[in-house]
Design a protein around this motif. Structure first.
Motif, PDB file in Angstrom:
ATOM      1  N   ASN A 331       0.825  -1.210   0.000  1.00 34.22           N
ATOM      2  CA  ASN A 331       0.000   0.000   0.000  1.00 34.22           C
ATOM      3  C   ASN A 331       0.860   1.261   0.000  1.00 34.22           C
ATOM      4  O   ASN A 331       0.608   2.196  -0.770  1.00 34.22           O
ATOM      5  N   ILE A 332       1.887   1.268   0.858  1.00 33.27           N
ATOM      6  CA  ILE A 332       2.753   2.449   0.975  1.00 33.27           C
ATOM      7  C   ILE A 332       3.530   2.655  -0.324  1.00 33.27           C
ATOM      8  O   ILE A 332       3.661   3.775  -0.818  1.00 33.27           O
ATOM      9  N   TYR A 378      -3.681   5.894   5.556  1.00 32.17           N
ATOM     10  CA  TYR A 378      -2.442   5.111   5.633  1.00 32.17           C
ATOM     11  C   TYR A 378      -1.891   5.103   7.053  1.00 32.17           C
ATOM     12  O   TYR A 378      -2.017   6.078   7.793  1.00 32.17           O
TER      13      TYR A 378
END
Length: 605
Positions: A331-332, A378
């Motif tokens: 995701n990052i 996030y």
């Protein structure tokens, strides 16, 4: 030949000198909004963070029509950390409005953006704003601007800049300070008179430099840029020249021009205009859109090199995954890859699987990125900011900054001492004679970039919030040797649980607390700053032992000092090499890299 029905200008200035407010006034007076339409202030600052911090982060363009001439206006960031935004937007314009506060005068970011404009040979119009200020010193500011131009090696022609006086908030512009005026008409007239119309060559080969990327839910990615040569229409087959110099054939599905804050669909448009194009997959900032048969690329945008780096990694604390939606390294990575498409001044090293070295122009720029990510859902851990060194002629060099400080006289000693401890050298000192003098002094230092990491919060404390601090990248110098970071240790929770009033009350004499009662903690979480130079493991979950002698109201009399709640920027400034900031959508926490106390190296008491 020139295209007289268009002018392309950028508004450049230091942070908070009134650029975005002036654009608001121009939009209103050009009739972009209906008479009864409710328009919020600083309408161009569309990102929530911009509105909260009162600064422009992303460059944006708009357009107004005046006397049959379309004026494309680019509102640029005034902070040096967003230099990449300034560099690429100046490529789109033929002139600049240099906005300067009538009291503060030209400050470091004024120098930064003006230097870029003069290098590109863009004619400037000086706008002295906030002329209504009680401490306005117009002649003094004008002299400082002339000094700045000379300092930046301006040509004789560039020194003949015209001057307009404005009160952007009231929507007034004057050519002479004593003139009567009710609107911005003198400014609009000056723009048409002094900013050159774009040169045209309609028969030339199509050349469009992509300087921005936008996204639309219906048509996908939009490439925004200026047409330097030729014309373009819907359905055209074009070639995109990418960073490797390879032409990629594609087709234009939609063409948009700008009007006010809207994008207006157009069938075709030609040289000199600023447009947005749809239908081009994988296009990036700096690419050239050109003719398929005779591809002619334009020079790519060059941006100042990054000077600060941080490591973004997966959140590994005991609270990982409880507050965020995007928590994995994949995701990052995807979010950082997306950022690279829009942000030309950031670089990312993807060599590691679950941690990524992110490099940018300054702490603020990277803090803004982290803040945006956590608001999007996030979760991540971030390391201490570090400067990026380079080897020159076999010797290690580090980035330097020009640091300009404006403080009341009584704080000059303490500030000079703090900057000296961080290897800063004073270059200039002058008293400020605004309105007969307020006892303020302006100091200029040359200091290694790493000396500014964590300096701002100390500076504001030392000057009781009255000091102004600005800095600007100023080349490289040989490594200045070791430098002391934070002089104090941390108070570290030694077990999981919830903090109690009783425990916090007894820890108050040890230092400054960062949490309040009832806060969930884990082993290795930093809950405060120790007043001494060593780390201290403490129990913040301790309850008062019950005895039959205890008075029922005993705890009601305990008064806790309000904790120092750190925001993201303060947290990044606070941490040392063995510490991390845990950023989630709901919380900013500080922690040790190694959570277990028995695995951390002991510091000497």
């Amino acid at each position: 030949m020139r295209r007289e029905d268009i002018r392309n200008i950028a508004i450049i200035a230091h942070v908070d000198h009134g650029k975005t407010t002036l654009v608001d006034g121009m939009l209103k007076q050009a009739g972009i909004f209906r008479l009864n339409q409710q328009v919020r202030e600083r309408v161009m600052d569309s990102i929530d963070l911009e509105r909260e911090k009162g600064i422009t982060i992303m460059a944006k363009n708009t357009a107004v029509e005046y006397n049959g001439v379309k004026i494309n206006i680019v509102d640029t960031p005034g902070h040096a950390d967003f230099g990449g935004e300034v560099e690429r937007t100046l490529k789109m314009v033929d002139g600049v409005l240099l906005l300067v506060d009538a009291s503060e005068g030209p400050l470091p970011q004024t120098r930064f953006v003006l230097k870029k404009a003069l290098e590109l040979k863009l004619p400037p119009v000086l706008v002295i704003n906030k002329i209504d200020r009680a401490d306005a010193r117009i002649q003094g500011v004008l002299n400082e601007v002339y000094d700045l131009f000379i300092d930046l090696d301006a040509t004789e022609e560039q020194l003949q800049f015209p001057i307009v006086y404005t009160n952007a908030k009231a929507g007034i512009a004057k050519l002479n300070i004593d003139d009567d005026s009710e609107n911005l008409k003198p400014l609009f007239d000056f723009i048409l008179k002094t900013v050159p119309a774009p040169e045209i060559n309609k028969d030339g080969v199509l050349q469009l430099l992509v300087t921005n990327i936008d996204y639309n839910d219906y048509v996908g990615r939009l490439a925004i840029g200026r047409i330097f040569s030729g014309a373009i229409k819907v359905g055209d087959n074009v070639a995109v020249i990418n960073s490797k110099g390879n032409p990629v054939r594609t087709k234009i599905t939609s063409v948009y021009t700008f009007q006010g804050l809207e994008k207006i669909e157009a069938k075709e448009t030609s040289v000199g205009d600023i447009v947005a194009l749809a239908g081009i997959e994988g296009i990036n900032i700096g690419d050239t859109i050109t003719d398929v048969e005779r591809p002619m690329p334009l020079p790519r945008i060059k941006v100042d090199e990054p000077t600060i780096s941080m490591v973004f990694s997966v959140n590994t604390s005991p609270f990982a995954g409880k507050e965020g939606r995007f928590v994995t390294s994949r995701n990052i990575r995807e979010r950082l890859e997306k950022e690279l498409l829009y942000n030309v001044s950031i670089k990312v090293d993807f060599d590691n699987a679950d941690s990524f070295k992110v490099m940018g122009r300054g702490e603020l720029q990277l803090a803004i990125l982290i803040e945006m990510m956590r608001r999007e859902g996030y979760e991540l851990s971030v390391s201490m900011p570090e400067t990026i060194t380079k080897e020159i002629n076999g010797a290690l060099h580090e980035p330097m900054e020009l640091l300009i400080i404006d403080v009341p006289e009584e704080f000059v000693g303490v500030v000079t001492q703090q900057v000296g401890m961080r290897k800063g050298k004073m270059q200039k000192m002058q008293s400020d004679h605004r309105s007969g003098g307020h006892g303020r002094v302006r100091l200029e230092f040359r200091i290694p970039s790493r000396g500014l990491i964590g300096f701002r919060s100390h500076f504001l404390t030392d000057t009781k919030g009255t000091g102004l601090l600005n800095h600007l990248f100023d080349g490289y110098e040989p490594w200045h040797g070791p430098m002391s970071k934070r002089q104090t240790g941390a108070l570290v929770a030694d077990r999981p649980g919830k903090s109690t009033t009783y425990a916090l009350y007894h820890l108050q004499p040890r230092g400054t607390l960062f949490i309040k009662e009832g806060t969930s903690v884990y082993e290795g979480m930093i809950i405060g700053e120790n007043s001494r130079d060593n780390d201290l493991d403490v129990n913040v979950t301790k309850e008062k032992k019950l005895t039959n002698m205890r008075a029922a109201s005993a705890d009601d009399t305990i008064q806790l000092i309000p904790p120092r709640m750190l925001n993201l920027e303060q947290a990044l400034e606070f941490i040392k090499e063995d510490e991390l900031v845990e950023a989630t959508p709901q919380s900013i926490r500080l922690r040790k890299r190694v959570l277990e106390a028995n695995k951390r190296p002991k510091t000497k008491v």
